[in-house]
Design a protein around this motif. Structure first.
Motif, PDB file in Angstrom:
ATOM      1  N   SER A  51       0.829  -1.195   0.000  1.00 26.82           N
ATOM      2  CA  SER A  51       0.000   0.000   0.000  1.00 26.82           C
ATOM      3  C   SER A  51       0.870   1.255   0.000  1.00 26.82           C
ATOM      4  O   SER A  51       1.723   1.429   0.872  1.00 26.82           O
ATOM      5  N   ALA A  70       0.672   5.556  -0.440  1.00 27.96           N
ATOM      6  CA  ALA A  70      -0.351   6.607  -0.320  1.00 27.96           C
ATOM      7  C   ALA A  70      -0.173   7.751  -1.320  1.00 27.96           C
ATOM      8  O   ALA A  70      -1.031   7.963  -2.173  1.00 27.96           O
ATOM      9  N   THR A 108      -3.211   4.541  -3.084  1.00 30.89           N
ATOM     10  CA  THR A 108      -4.515   4.717  -2.451  1.00 30.89           C
ATOM     11  C   THR A 108      -4.971   6.170  -2.388  1.00 30.89           C
ATOM     12  O   THR A 108      -6.155   6.439  -2.226  1.00 30.89           O
ATOM     13  N   LYS A 138      -6.944   9.021   5.768  1.00 27.87           N
ATOM     14  CA  LYS A 138      -7.455   7.733   6.260  1.00 27.87           C
ATOM     15  C   LYS A 138      -8.555   7.147   5.384  1.00 27.87           C
ATOM     16  O   LYS A 138      -8.581   5.929   5.148  1.00 27.87           O
ATOM     17  N   ASN A 188      -9.123   7.411   2.116  1.00 25.72           N
ATOM     18  CA  ASN A 188      -8.546   6.812   0.921  1.00 25.72           C
ATOM     19  C   ASN A 188      -7.726   5.570   1.255  1.00 25.72           C
ATOM     20  O   ASN A 188      -7.784   4.554   0.542  1.00 25.72           O
ATOM     21  N   GLY A 189      -6.925   5.651   2.330  1.00 23.55           N
ATOM     22  CA  GLY A 189      -6.100   4.510   2.713  1.00 23.55           C
ATOM     23  C   GLY A 189      -6.928   3.280   3.040  1.00 23.55           C
ATOM     24  O   GLY A 189      -6.637   2.170   2.587  1.00 23.55           O
ATOM     25  N   ASN A 192      -7.425  -0.063   0.504  1.00 20.11           N
ATOM     26  CA  ASN A 192      -7.026  -1.373   1.023  1.00 20.11           C
ATOM     27  C   ASN A 192      -8.203  -2.331   1.116  1.00 20.11           C
ATOM     28  O   ASN A 192      -8.069  -3.511   0.797  1.00 20.11           O
ATOM     29  N   VAL A 200       2.436  -1.604   4.447  1.00 15.99           N
ATOM     30  CA  VAL A 200       2.196  -0.174   4.234  1.00 15.99           C
ATOM     31  C   VAL A 200       3.560   0.501   4.171  1.00 15.99           C
ATOM     32  O   VAL A 200       4.273   0.561   5.181  1.00 15.99           O
ATOM     33  N   THR A 237      -1.433   8.100  13.598  1.00 16.34           N
ATOM     34  CA  THR A 237      -2.114   8.480  12.358  1.00 16.34           C
ATOM     35  C   THR A 237      -3.286   9.403  12.659  1.00 16.34           C
ATOM     36  O   THR A 237      -4.039   9.174  13.604  1.00 16.34           O
ATOM     37  N   GLU A 288      -2.239   7.747   7.278  1.00 11.99           N
ATOM     38  CA  GLU A 288      -2.920   6.557   6.766  1.00 11.99           C
ATOM     39  C   GLU A 288      -2.672   5.276   7.551  1.00 11.99           C
ATOM     40  O   GLU A 288      -3.584   4.468   7.770  1.00 11.99           O
ATOM     41  N   ILE A 331      -5.111   1.892   8.279  1.00 13.35           N
ATOM     42  CA  ILE A 331      -4.971   0.687   7.448  1.00 13.35           C
ATOM     43  C   ILE A 331      -4.714  -0.530   8.327  1.00 13.35           C
ATOM     44  O   ILE A 331      -5.289  -1.608   8.108  1.00 13.35           O
TER      45      ILE A 331
END
Length: 223
Positions: A5, A7, A49, A53, A55-56, A60, A74, A134, A159, A163
């Motif tokens: 992942s 970002a 991503t 948060k 989008n993350g 995922n 990540v 985060t 993020e 995740i």
């Protein structure tokens, strides 16, 4: 299959450059793009991503729902909080927290239900570890930096903690590999916009260096 992942735009661009990804290999999905490689004999899917948060987690969850991913790594940059660590140091957190999920005036900043413990020790790797914090609000202002220091945060991003939380919900292992790209500076006597701009410039300059270190030295160890 292992999911990687990534970002930000700059992190993903550095990833594309590192793995010499051709335009025809890049596949679009609702949160960005992905491409595939084989590393250590295992299928690996790298996907962007977008930041923050939502989008993350969304990116995922999409990938976990559409591919047989059994582990998520990540990877990317973070802000340094603990003064024992320097820019370009790589941190493998053994704890991921979300620190913007509480009313901090009446609750602890780090709420137990949003803390994810990560078993890094089982890999037997000598690495720097600690707590990654985060929040949707990036650590730019000096007062935010001091608050995280006071609460034992090692590094911070926007993020990874979320995740790790969603991976736990899906019963999928999550390992976070982050490199320090920048450290907040005291903007008290500076123009906040100028201070923020300077920090962003440092971040952009250091992102390819961080990603190269992660891919050269750490990625194969956790796949």
């Amino acid at each position: 299959m292992v999911g990687i992942s990534v970002a930000t735009v700059w992190e993903f661009e550095a990833t594309l450059d590192y793995f010499h990804v051709q335009e025809t290999e890049r596949i679009t999905y609702p949160y960005g793009e992905y491409f595939c490689r084989t590393i250590n004999g295992k299928p690996v899917i790298f996907y962007s991503t977008g930041v923050r948060k939502v989008n993350g987690v969304g990116g995922n969850q999409y990938m976990l729902s559409h591919f047989p991913i059994t582990k998520v790594l990540v990877v990317g940059t973070c802000a340094g909080i603990d003064e024992r660590f320097d820019v370009l140091d790589i941190i493998i957190p053994d704890r991921a927290v979300q620190y913007d999920c509480t009313v901090k005036e009446v609750e602890p900043l780090l709420k137990p239900s949003f803390i994810v413990e990560i078993d890094v020790a089982k890999y037997g790797i000598d690495c720097r570890t600690g707590t990654i914090g985060t929040a949707d609000r990036a650590v730019v202002m000096w007062r935010d930096y001091l608050e995280l220091q006071e609460n034992g945060i090692t590094v911070a991003d926007t993020e990874a903690g979320a995740i790790a939380y969603i991976c736990r919900k899906n019963e999928v292992e999550c390992i976070i590999i982050k490199g320090i790209s920048d450290v907040p500076t005291d903007e008290t006597d500076l123009d906040p916009l100028q201070s923020n701009r300077e920090q962003i410039n440092v971040y952009i300059e250091n992102t390819p260096k961080v990603m190269t270190r992660i891919f050269d030295e750490y990625l194969p160890l956790f796949i």
